[in-house]
Design an enzyme around this catalytic site. Structure first.
Site, short mmCIF file in Angstrom:
data_model
loop_
_atom_site.label_atom_id
_atom_site.label_comp_id
_atom_site.label_asym_id
_atom_site.label_seq_id
_atom_site.Cartn_x
_atom_site.Cartn_y
_atom_site.Cartn_z
N ILE A 1 2.09 18.36 20.68
CA ILE A 1 1.08 18.24 21.88
C ILE A 1 1.06 19.41 22.87
O ILE A 1 0.56 20.08 23.24
CB ILE A 1 1.02 17.23 22.54
CG1 ILE A 1 0.60 16.07 21.70
CG2 ILE A 1 -0.15 16.60 23.59
CD1 ILE A 1 -0.11 14.59 21.67
N HIS B 1 13.68 18.53 26.49
CA HIS B 1 14.82 17.76 26.71
C HIS B 1 15.77 18.36 25.29
O HIS B 1 17.37 18.44 25.49
CB HIS B 1 14.69 16.71 26.23
CG HIS B 1 16.01 15.96 26.46
ND1 HIS B 1 16.67 15.47 26.07
CD2 HIS B 1 16.53 15.41 27.53
CE1 HIS B 1 17.86 14.81 25.67
NE2 HIS B 1 17.59 14.47 26.81
N SER B 2 14.69 19.17 24.60
CA SER B 2 15.80 20.21 22.88
C SER B 2 15.51 21.22 23.26
O SER B 2 14.72 21.71 23.30
CB SER B 2 14.88 19.15 21.66
OG SER B 2 15.80 19.25 20.34
N ALA C 1 3.55 15.41 28.73
CA ALA C 1 3.52 15.40 27.28
C ALA C 1 4.86 15.19 26.79
O ALA C 1 4.53 14.45 25.53
CB ALA C 1 3.06 16.51 26.86
N LYS D 1 -2.92 4.33 21.32
CA LYS D 1 -1.66 3.30 20.84
C LYS D 1 -1.82 2.11 22.39
O LYS D 1 -1.11 1.36 21.81
CB LYS D 1 -0.78 3.24 20.55
CG LYS D 1 -0.31 3.64 19.49
CD LYS D 1 -0.16 3.29 17.93
CE LYS D 1 0.32 4.24 16.81
NZ LYS D 1 -0.87 5.42 16.55
N LYS E 1 3.86 2.82 27.48
CA LYS E 1 2.47 3.74 27.74
C LYS E 1 1.51 3.61 28.60
O LYS E 1 1.43 3.84 29.89
CB LYS E 1 2.10 4.78 26.58
CG LYS E 1 2.91 5.96 25.78
CD LYS E 1 3.14 7.40 26.20
CE LYS E 1 3.21 8.28 26.00
NZ LYS E 1 3.49 9.61 26.81
N ASN F 1 -2.85 9.61 17.46
CA ASN F 1 -1.27 9.47 17.19
C ASN F 1 -0.57 8.70 15.27
O ASN F 1 -1.63 7.81 15.52
CB ASN F 1 -0.02 9.85 17.83
CG ASN F 1 -0.12 9.34 19.04
OD1 ASN F 1 -0.56 7.91 19.08
ND2 ASN F 1 1.03 9.24 19.65
#
Length: 186
Positions: free
Chosen positions: A38, A59-60, A105, A152, A164, A186
């Site tokens: 996203i 973060h990656s 995101a 969700k 969330k 999702n």
């Protein structure tokens, strides 16, 4: 182009490109979770707009590195490899980049993994969102905070959905109308 709408049993939804460009006109944008599906889609759209800057936070490092290389020709991006949770980290980044809009995101999204690690889901999806929103509210530059949530969260039956949902409730109580919540399926 072939029509695959029958797979979803609903028509394709398109966006008003003029309205998007108007909303991003001369804006500085910061995207957390920019290396994810996203976040990177938002980044690709922002760099095609008349925005003036796009800060990519992740973060990656590999996904951010790849995204930076893909978007480098646009010439209006910068990147940061950070954990968005610590307020001092994001405060420094917001002070440096001075974004008008934040698209948040960054999140743990895997339902099964979060069921076995609820503390990580709440630390990242709830506490980091609240922390970032507080910093954004206190900043001199940020005018809009867009929280990318999940379907969700509507009736949460999972740790991921609940994490969330708690962030959504906090934003609705403490950051309205500054914050917008966008639920993705999702």
């Amino acid at each position: 182009m072939k029509d695959y709408s029958f797979l979803l049993e609903r028509p394709e939804h398109t966006f008003d490109e003029v309205a998007i460009n108007d909303a991003l006109l001369r804006k500085r944008v910061l995207i957390t979770g920019a290396g994810g599906t996203i976040g990177s889609a938002i980044a690709h759209r922002v760099v095609r707009s008349p925005s003036t800057f796009c800060g990519l936070v992740g973060h990656s490092e590999l996904p951010i590195f790849n995204l930076k290389n893909e978007l480098a020709p646009c010439g209006k991006i910068d990147t940061a490899i950070v954990d968005v949770g610590p307020e001092h980290v994001m405060r420094a980044l917001i002070e440096r980049w001075k974004p008008d809009i934040i698209f948040h995101a960054a999140a743990h999204k895997h339902v099964g993994l979060m069921e076995s690690q609820p503390e990580q889901a709440f630390a990242n999806n709830t506490l980091a969102t609240i922390s970032l929103a507080r910093v954004a509210i206190q900043s001199q530059s940020v005018r809009k905070f867009v929280f990318i949530s999940t379907d969700k969260a509507v009736l949460p039956t999972s740790v991921m959905g609940a994490s969330k949902r708690v962030a959504e409730v906090w934003l609705r109580k403490h950051a309205t109308p500054f914050a917008t919540i966008c639920r993705f399926g999702n």
